[in-house]
Design a protein around this motif. Structure first.
Motif, PDB file in Angstrom:
ATOM      1  N   PHE A 252       0.823  -1.206   0.000  1.00  0.00           N
ATOM      2  CA  PHE A 252       0.000   0.000   0.000  1.00  0.00           C
ATOM      3  C   PHE A 252       0.855   1.253   0.000  1.00  0.00           C
ATOM      4  N   ILE A 253       2.082   1.143  -0.483  1.00  0.00           N
ATOM      5  CA  ILE A 253       2.984   2.289  -0.442  1.00  0.00           C
ATOM      6  C   ILE A 253       2.473   3.439  -1.302  1.00  0.00           C
ATOM      7  N   ALA A 254       1.829   3.131  -2.442  1.00  0.00           N
ATOM      8  CA  ALA A 254       1.314   4.201  -3.305  1.00  0.00           C
ATOM      9  C   ALA A 254       0.221   4.990  -2.595  1.00  0.00           C
TER      10      ALA A 254
ATOM     11  N   ASN B 274      -8.287  16.974 -11.893  1.00  0.00           N
ATOM     12  CA  ASN B 274      -7.238  17.680 -12.620  1.00  0.00           C
ATOM     13  C   ASN B 274      -5.857  17.182 -12.232  1.00  0.00           C
ATOM     14  N   VAL B 275      -5.675  16.850 -10.962  1.00  0.00           N
ATOM     15  CA  VAL B 275      -4.395  16.271 -10.532  1.00  0.00           C
ATOM     16  C   VAL B 275      -4.200  14.907 -11.168  1.00  0.00           C
ATOM     17  N   MET B 276      -5.274  14.143 -11.297  1.00  0.00           N
ATOM     18  CA  MET B 276      -5.179  12.838 -11.935  1.00  0.00           C
ATOM     19  C   MET B 276      -4.782  12.982 -13.402  1.00  0.00           C
TER      20      MET B 276
ATOM     21  N   VAL C 257       1.351   4.926  -8.814  1.00  0.00           N
ATOM     22  CA  VAL C 257       0.737   6.167  -8.339  1.00  0.00           C
ATOM     23  C   VAL C 257      -0.431   6.554  -9.227  1.00  0.00           C
ATOM     24  N   GLN C 258      -0.264   6.446 -10.530  1.00  0.00           N
ATOM     25  CA  GLN C 258      -1.347   6.773 -11.459  1.00  0.00           C
ATOM     26  C   GLN C 258      -2.568   5.897 -11.213  1.00  0.00           C
ATOM     27  N   MET C 259      -2.347   4.596 -11.062  1.00  0.00           N
ATOM     28  CA  MET C 259      -3.470   3.689 -10.831  1.00  0.00           C
ATOM     29  C   MET C 259      -4.125   3.948  -9.471  1.00  0.00           C
ATOM     30  N   ALA C 260      -3.323   4.308  -8.467  1.00  0.00           N
ATOM     31  CA  ALA C 260      -3.882   4.593  -7.145  1.00  0.00           C
ATOM     32  C   ALA C 260      -4.769   5.826  -7.181  1.00  0.00           C
ATOM     33  N   VAL C 261      -4.370   6.837  -7.932  1.00  0.00           N
ATOM     34  CA  VAL C 261      -5.200   8.034  -8.061  1.00  0.00           C
ATOM     35  C   VAL C 261      -6.507   7.699  -8.780  1.00  0.00           C
ATOM     36  N   MET C 262      -6.453   6.828  -9.796  1.00  0.00           N
ATOM     37  CA  MET C 262      -7.679   6.408 -10.483  1.00  0.00           C
ATOM     38  C   MET C 262      -8.623   5.687  -9.530  1.00  0.00           C
ATOM     39  N   VAL C 263      -8.065   4.825  -8.682  1.00  0.00           N
ATOM     40  CA  VAL C 263      -8.908   4.111  -7.718  1.00  0.00           C
ATOM     41  C   VAL C 263      -9.564   5.091  -6.753  1.00  0.00           C
TER      42      VAL C 263
END
Length: 311
Positions: free
Chosen positions: A79-81, A248-250, A277-283
């Protein structure tokens, strides 16, 4: 006395019409298997990309490098991201901004939409037809992007959170759905309440609103998802990076491959993968909608179909 001879009951012939429509007949085993297969393929097509996004967000940099990108089979969970995203910085601030804008915007939009729909559902109200025709015209004609931007700028809403709410606060389609549902409520209820001395606001609050929970829940979900997923108004009216919402950050993470403040060092040292990180923001962006949708789903059919048919 003439004997009465009962005629034998004729059985339906080969070409006789069935006793009930075909769509009401019990489906055959082949039909059930076909429906199950089609539904299974549709569920797989929807859930498999979500599975890849979640698994990649929970994978380490080593697992992502071995997979060459997106991870389909999990090899350990980390869960580091999410820890880095929620530990502070731009992503946390953007998530808080999105939540506040969604709550305030949804409350404002529902208040105005319900009041407008109730007024339009009373056909004896003053200017009812002209107001309705004006609202309908806005569904087919718009001023355009540049006049809208100039209007927002003239009102002094640029670099303000109100610019994320007011320009898209009202949906005429949602008002028409609410109006259709309100018109379907028995007028005897409102007439009896008016005889007892109740005013319009009391009738709306104590009679119309309790009977319209289904359609109100659906329209609330529509507005909430719209505010949560909105990004265009922020990119158009906001210049301060610290005021940007989560969407917008995503976009910055996914399209520009930029890491927000606080994550760049973790990515450079190899502790964290930029793809994770990208996938975590999408989730994080999809999670609120995925959690709320099942609770509103039972109201969806009743709220939408009733409002559409009786409008």
């Amino acid at each position: 006395m003439t004997a009465v001879i009962d005629k034998p009951v004729q059985k339906p012939g080969r070409w006789a019409a069935p006793p009930r429509p075909v769509w009401e007949e019990k489906p055959s085993q082949v039909g059930l298997a076909g429906k199950g297969l089609v539904l299974g393929i549709a569920c797989f097509a929807i859930l498999f990309p979500l599975w890849i996004v979640v698994v990649t967000s929970l994978s380490s940099r080593k697992t992502i490098d071995e997979a060459g990108g997106l991870v389909m089979v999990p090899k350990g969970v980390t869960f580091i991201a999410y820890q880095e995203l929620l530990s502070g910085g731009q992503v946390t601030r953007a998530a808080i901004i999105s939540v506040l804008v969604t709550l305030v915007g949804t409350a404002f939009s529902m208040t105005v939409s319900v009041l407008c729909a109730y007024g339009l559902s009373r056909t004896e109200s003053v200017g009812h037809r002209w107001i309705l025709m004006t609202l309908l015209a806005t569904m087919f004609f718009s001023a355009g992007l540049i006049p809208t931007y100039l209007l927002v700028q003239t009102l002094g809403l640029t670099d303000s959170y109100l610019a994320l709410i007011l320009p898209s606060a009202i949906s005429v389609f949602n008002i028409l759905v609410l109006r259709g549902f309100f018109m379907g409520i028995s007028p005897e209820l409102t007439d009896s309440a008016r005889i007892d001395g109740a005013g319009d606001f009391r009738i709306l609050w104590q009679i119309i609103m309790p009977l319209s929970r289904a359609v109100i829940a659906v329209i609330t979900l529509f507005y909430a998802v719209g505010y949560w997923s909105a990004w265009f108004n922020a990119s158009l009216y906001l210049n301060d990076q610290d005021m940007m919402p989560l969407q917008n950050v995503m976009i910055q993470l996914v399209q520009k491959q930029e890491a927000p403040v606080g994550l760049g060092q973790a990515i450079k040292t190899g502790q964290l993968s930029g793809l994770a990180v990208q996938m975590a923001v999408m989730v994080m962006a999809l999670l609120p909608v995925a959690v709320l949708s099942p609770f509103v789903q039972r109201h969806f059919k009743k709220g939408m179909l009733t409002g559409a048919v009786k409008g």
